[in-house]
Design a protein around this motif. Sequence first.
Motif, PDB file in Angstrom:
ATOM      1  N   ASN A  31       0.851  -1.189   0.000  1.00 10.92           N
ATOM      2  CA  ASN A  31       0.000   0.000   0.000  1.00 10.92           C
ATOM      3  C   ASN A  31       0.883   1.234   0.000  1.00 10.92           C
ATOM      4  N   HIS A  35      -0.900   4.367  -4.521  1.00  9.39           N
ATOM      5  CA  HIS A  35      -1.688   3.159  -4.759  1.00  9.39           C
ATOM      6  C   HIS A  35      -2.212   2.605  -3.435  1.00  9.39           C
ATOM      7  N   ASP A  37      -4.763   1.012  -2.701  1.00  8.37           N
ATOM      8  CA  ASP A  37      -5.422  -0.288  -2.793  1.00  8.37           C
ATOM      9  C   ASP A  37      -4.435  -1.419  -3.064  1.00  8.37           C
ATOM     10  N   ASP A  39      -1.713  -1.746  -5.534  1.00 11.26           N
ATOM     11  CA  ASP A  39      -1.472  -2.161  -6.915  1.00 11.26           C
ATOM     12  C   ASP A  39      -0.195  -2.975  -7.071  1.00 11.26           C
ATOM     13  N   TYR A  40       0.809  -2.706  -6.266  1.00  7.71           N
ATOM     14  CA  TYR A  40       2.061  -3.457  -6.352  1.00  7.71           C
ATOM     15  C   TYR A  40       1.938  -4.724  -5.512  1.00  7.71           C
ATOM     16  N   TYR A  61      -0.814  -4.896 -15.353  1.00  8.10           N
ATOM     17  CA  TYR A  61      -1.769  -4.585 -14.289  1.00  8.10           C
ATOM     18  C   TYR A  61      -1.498  -3.258 -13.584  1.00  8.10           C
ATOM     19  N   LEU A  62      -0.528  -2.494 -14.054  1.00 10.85           N
ATOM     20  CA  LEU A  62      -0.169  -1.247 -13.387  1.00 10.85           C
ATOM     21  C   LEU A  62      -0.625  -0.032 -14.182  1.00 10.85           C
ATOM     22  N   GLU A  63      -1.156   0.952 -13.470  1.00  8.49           N
ATOM     23  CA  GLU A  63      -1.531   2.216 -14.122  1.00  8.49           C
ATOM     24  C   GLU A  63      -0.287   2.986 -14.554  1.00  8.49           C
ATOM     25  N   TYR A 116       9.593  -1.956  -6.394  1.00  4.10           N
ATOM     26  CA  TYR A 116       8.401  -1.141  -6.149  1.00  4.10           C
ATOM     27  C   TYR A 116       8.591  -0.078  -5.071  1.00  4.10           C
TER      28      TYR A 116
END
Length: 171
Positions: A31, A35, A37, A39-40, A61-63, A116
Amino acid sequence: MPALDPAWNRAVSFIAALVALTDDVVVVGLNTTEHPDGDYYVQLCQEDDGDLTVEAVSNTYLEIPLDDSAISHLHSLVFNDPIPDEMPNYFQYVLAGDTSPAQIAQLLVRTLELVYGATPEMQFQLAPHNLVESLLRGEFGDHLAYNRNRTESQRARRYMGLRFDRDLNPL
């Protein structure tokens, strides 16, 4: 590669317990402010033969896509590039006899840190949730039976990172 900062020790120990006690999937999500939520993420799946597939989330899957430096770190950690329509994340296969839960936990944490930007102070999402809750309560009971193909002593040795041939190929 240099050792992890000792500040990661508790996280590594907890993740190692998850790896040792499950016979399915372990997910560690990160978290961040960008991100919230999670994402990583990194995850592993224990295959039927006990070997592991370790994955790190890819640009699919990453913005915000990973930069060249992050991808270089993945390659230095021996991750393979995603395979379209087959394996959408970065991945590597690990033979059960070549590793321990602690080594897998260190790989997951190192990936979160280098790729990340994770730090020990961040919040993480962990799965499987029922096993996480059991470990946090200190109740291991039925959850030690996740891998019903191993005896209790085999699961205990696996948790401690001790490996014997009979543990890897139970009768």
